[in-house]
Write an enzyme that holds these catalytic residues in place. Structure first.
Site: not given
Ligand code: NCD
Length: 307
Positions: A55-56, A85, A106, A134
């Site tokens: 999703r993100t 590397k 991320r 997040h």
């Molecule tokens: C979440 C995350 O990555 O923190 N997912 C997301 O971005 N919607 C929640 C999760 O991974 O459980």
């Protein structure tokens, strides 16, 4: 237009800025449905993901594309970027910053986005840093609560599941703390209770919270039941602890039967087995609507940062 630069942590937002993001997000929904936009023409967004995501990453990439911008990306960056590397995060960021106008990062280490922002020279968006935060997820969660319940003040919210390692709940607590008369119920297995840093923050900001054990009982009081996945990847070799935590709190038909008519179930997704799929057909299951809202909120953020 309000300008934004880095998006690193939920505490950085004030009420005016949140309102500006939400009204821009509403406009963005119109853009998607009707005419599209070229406002970010010739702008380039880099998505650099060192941890899995559906999703993100895809909603950020869709958001940029729908605003007329371009995307460069490395998923599985730990494996496929020069990190494999031995390149440091800082060096990678310095280089990618030369190819793009904004970096969406991320990473598996808490604080990674702050490290990136310190050297990037362009805006950095934290798309999840380990068990840290997040913030863009928390913004879309808040936007969803506003849409589904119609208000952000006087909300009773049950935060359920992995409250120790869940970065989405951590960021959401910081955002909700800005609104009056919010009551939080923490419902977590023993090993993954909410950490002290958040509890101390809530105490300092006079936000009322309670740690409770009975999900059915709290479901009766809640406007929002926010369920989360037990974050297996943070347990390392403590598989026994993980198995114990998993399965303790499941949102199923019996929990739905306790909930009020107007209340909703949310989840940042992905789910494993903490929401029974039979709940999906209930109109109060808001988690897929929540995921769709992510597109509008991320379009709003990109537009406010880049336009
Ligand atoms: C979440 C995350 O990555 O923190 N997912 C997301 O971005 N919607 C929640 C999760 O991974 O459980």
């Amino acid at each position: 237009m309000d300008r934004l630069y880095h998006v690193l942590e939920a505490q950085q937002f004030d009420l005016d800025l949140i309102e500006a993001i939400f009204s821009t997000a509403q406009e963005m929904e119109q853009v998607v449905q009707h005419y599209g936009s070229n406002i970010l023409n010739r702008r380039v967004m880099a998505t650099l993901f060192y941890e899995p995501s559906t999703r993100t990453r895809l909603s950020f990439e869709s958001a940029m594309t729908r605003l007329g911008g371009a995307v460069i990306t490395t998923e599985s960056a730990q494996e496929f970027s020069s990190a494999a590397k031995g390149e440091t995060l800082e060096d990678t960021i310095r280089v990618v910053a030369g190819y793009s106008d904004v970096i969406v990062l991320r990473h598996y280490e808490s604080g990674a986005s702050n490290r990136a922002a310190a050297v990037a020279g362009i805006p950095v968006i934290n798309a999840g840093d380990g068990a840290g935060q997040h913030p863009t997820q928390a913004l879309l969660d808040l936007f969803t609560i506003q849409r589904e319940i119609g208000r952000l003040k006087k909300i009773n919210i049950a935060l359920v599941g992995d409250l120790a390692n869940g970065r989405t709940v951590r960021s959401l607590c910081y955002l909700l703390a800005k609104y009056e008369d919010v009551k939080m119920y923490f419902v977590a297995p023993e090993t993954v209770r909410m950490k002290d840093d958040i509890k101390e923050y809530l105490q300092r900001h006079q936000v009322s919270f309670e740690e409770v054990d009975d999900l059915h009982e709290v479901a009766r009081q809640a406007d929002v039941v926010y369920q989360t996945r037990i974050q297996k990847e943070r347990f390392g070799d403590r598989t026994g602890e993980y198995e114990q935590a998993r399965g303790k709190y499941i949102v199923d038909r019996s929990v739905m039967d306790c909930m009020q008519e107007h209340a909703v179930v949310m989840h940042p997704l992905p789910r494993v087995d903490e929401i029974d799929p039979e709940v999906d057909a209930d109109p109060r299951a808001a988690y897929f609507r929540q995921a769709h809202n992510g597109l509008y909120v991320r379009m709003a953020l990109l537009r406010m940062i880049l336009a």
